[in-house]
Enzyme design. Sequence first.
Site, mmCIF file in Angstrom:
data_model
loop_
_atom_site.group_PDB
_atom_site.id
_atom_site.type_symbol
_atom_site.label_atom_id
_atom_site.label_comp_id
_atom_site.label_asym_id
_atom_site.label_seq_id
_atom_site.Cartn_x
_atom_site.Cartn_y
_atom_site.Cartn_z
ATOM 1 C CD GLU A 46 -7.099 3.794 -4.431
ATOM 2 O OE1 GLU A 46 -6.477 4.508 -3.628
ATOM 3 O OE2 GLU A 46 -7.708 4.246 -5.410
ATOM 4 C CG HIS A 48 0.654 0.527 -8.546
ATOM 5 N ND1 HIS A 48 -0.327 -0.335 -8.976
ATOM 6 C CD2 HIS A 48 1.815 -0.159 -8.616
ATOM 7 C CE1 HIS A 48 0.219 -1.489 -9.302
ATOM 8 N NE2 HIS A 48 1.515 -1.418 -9.098
ATOM 9 N N GLY A 159 6.195 -1.334 -2.553
ATOM 10 C CA GLY A 159 5.200 -1.763 -1.570
ATOM 11 C C GLY A 159 5.712 -2.915 -0.714
ATOM 12 C CD GLU A 160 6.194 -2.458 4.931
ATOM 13 O OE1 GLU A 160 5.220 -2.966 5.522
ATOM 14 O OE2 GLU A 160 7.037 -1.748 5.498
ATOM 15 C CE LYS A 161 0.922 -8.522 -3.203
ATOM 16 N NZ LYS A 161 0.752 -8.578 -4.600
ATOM 17 C CB SER A 198 -1.981 -5.882 -11.075
ATOM 18 O OG SER A 198 -1.352 -4.682 -10.685
ATOM 19 N NE ARG A 199 0.590 -12.240 -11.165
ATOM 20 C CZ ARG A 199 1.850 -11.802 -11.022
ATOM 21 N NH1 ARG A 199 2.243 -11.239 -9.895
ATOM 22 N NH2 ARG A 199 2.712 -11.918 -12.020
#
Length: 297
Positions: A46, A48, A159-161, A198-199
């Site tokens: 989500e 991405h 992404g800011e992640k 993804s991890r």
Amino acid sequence: MRAKPSFTAGQLHRHTSPDELARTTRALRATGRKIAFVPTMGALHEGHRELMSRARRIPNTVLVVSIFVNPLQFGAGEDFERYPRPLEADLEVCAAERAELVFTPEREALYPDGAQVTVHPGPLGDELEGAVRPGHFAGVLTVVAKLFNIVRPDYALFGEKDFQQLTLIKKMVRDLDMDPHVIGIPTVRERDGLAKSSRNAYLDAGQRTAATALSAAVTAGAYAGAQGAQAVLAAAEAVLAGTPELEVDYLALRGPDLGPAPDQGEARLLVAARLGGTRLIDNAALHLGGGELGTHG
Ligand code: PAF
């Protein structure tokens, strides 16, 4: 004479050759369309999809997505081999998000002679994630610079992640006079706050529960912002201490560009921890001092 790259608007086209992709984006740019680019390592989720959807909303753009698990940004003993590579499912996501070009190069196509010349990320590249993962950001910036040179995007979305990655990419674009307008997109989260990654697929049920402590910690820290830096760190530490399964690599309060935190004003709280063999990161924007509540970013 070279064949003209063929392109049907509204359909997904897959390229594995850097030259072919570069010719296609050049031809599209010549027709007046802008290029919006979402670089990924695949295993699309989500987060991405949000980047793609934001990219698509920029007027008159072609959405280009790259899927490449970049060996250069993985250290020895990291998860390069086991990193998920569900290519068919990823292509379906790209089509559903109405990407028109997807770039899936082989390693040899991007690094025909290995990687002899790389981008040096400067001092921030050795801090936080870079202190735990030496060479990681040189690997990230090198592949992003190469992808920018191939795709020549007008806009690139991240992404800011991965906030330190986003910060360093913005610095690279500024310091090396690159063209793309880099856009950071807020982290997409599960209902319980866990940042999409993804991890997350590596986590077993117990670890999945424990993993929520990262977002809970940065949220607690953000909400203590009005009381100042010490209160922020104490609030976040208290949450992390309640989850002993987490091996915390760092909890750090910085300025919005990851320089030293100011006494008052905008700041970022960043955390990284290991759960078994899985490394997770998270961060939040906050406001220090002034009696205002922080925000969760
Ligand atoms: O964030 C990622 O997925 C990767 O670090 C990136 C930016 C695609 C470079 O390989």
